[in-house]
Motif scaffolding. Structure first.
Motif: not given
Ligand SMILES: [Zn+2]
Ligand SMILES: [Zn+2]
Length: 293
Positions: A84, A186, A165, A82, A86-87
């Motif tokens: 976000h 997540d 999530h 996904h 942090d990815h």
């Molecule tokens: Zn996330």
């Protein structure tokens, strides 16, 4: 000797963790044994390279690939769970995307919320980043995946399923004749459909990499609805799905090394084959045949 050369000779599926932290990088001394970079996991299978997520751990993976390729083309399948931060935050800092037109990266993700191409353009747009995507010489292909199974060549099948999530997140199961790896981060427990999805993905897997962001008591007290899980649910999933080994992943930014050690000790009272993902950790998987489910 390169990691790739080792993996070919040993005939193994090899997994290396480049980023294990959730939410935001935490380069603080008390976190450094497990690591401060965000989600990125590398999988080598014969001469093929697969990557799960492009958090800040994606940058040092790029350095390693530049070092070992010695100018030869780099090809990888990259699965993005996904969008976000942090990815995806490592994407603009991944050297092999800029190095050569011979390099090729095949990105796989759902475009239900946005296409990854657009996400990359937006994250590098002025005034957020000094160069734009036109500086990237490498060939980039974008494949939209939804739930289901997709063969990748003759060696590998990928199964993707939605997890629970905010804005959605996909979990991935990589099957090969050398073994089965599941990357499911997540994910908040408690929804019957998604609870079933994650158990279906994990069924009989050799290794389950799973979201263990919170302590069970933190989750109960104040983190319901935040889209994350805890180690106790990870144990439930391995015991109910028949997965063999659990790797706790996506550590909370406020969980230091001492706390993660304690979590692992506690978790092993319930299930012996539990480890916490740590930056630089490598594991080998070898099975006579892929696990069917
Ligand atoms: Zn996330
Ligand atoms: Zn995350």
């Amino acid at each position: 000797m390169t990691i790739l050369a080792k993996s070919v000779r040993m005939g193994l599926m090899r997994v290396k963790f480049w980023g294990v932290r959730g939410s935001t990088p935490t380069p603080q001394p008390e976190n450094l044994r497990y690591g401060g970079n965000t989600s990125c996991v590398e999988v080598r299978l014969k001469d093929a390279l697969y990557v799960f997520d492009c958090g800040t751990g994606f940058r040092p993976l790029g350095q390693q690939l530049e070092h070992e390729s010695k100018g030869n083309p780099v090809l990888a399948h990259i699965f993005v769970s996904h969008f976000h931060w942090d990815h995806i935050q490592g994407i603009p800092f991944f050297g092999p995307l800029y190095d050569s037109a011979e390099n090729r990266f095949i990105f796989h993700c759902s475009s239900r919320t946005r296409s990854l191409k657009r996400v990359m353009e937006e994250q590098m747009a002025s005034p957020y980043f000094p160069v734009d995507m036109s500086e990237m010489k490498a060939r980039r292909d974008f494949y939209d995946i939804e739930e289901g199974r997709v063969p990748l060549g003759d060696e590998v099948t990928i199964e993707a399923m939605w997890l629970n999530h905010p804005q959605g997140c996909m979990g991935f199961r990589l099957e090969s004749k050398h073994g089965v790896l599941v990357y499911a981060t997540d994910n908040e427990p408690g929804d019957p459909i998604f609870d079933k999805n994650v158990r279906k993905l994990a069924a009989g897997a050799d290794v389950l990499i799973y979201d263990a962001q919170y302590l069970p008591e933190e989750y109960e007290a104040r983190k319901r609805g935040w889209g994350h899980s805890h180690w106790r649910e990870g144990i439930n999933i391995v015991m109910e799905s028949g997965a063999k080994e659990l790797i706790l992943f996506h550590h909370d930014p406020d969980h230091d090394d001492t706390l993660i050690d304690k979590v692992v000790r506690e978790a092993r009272n319930y299930y012996p084959r539990v480890r916490a993902a740590a930056e630089g950790m490598e594991i080998g998987i070898e099975q006579a045949a892929a696990q069917a489910h």
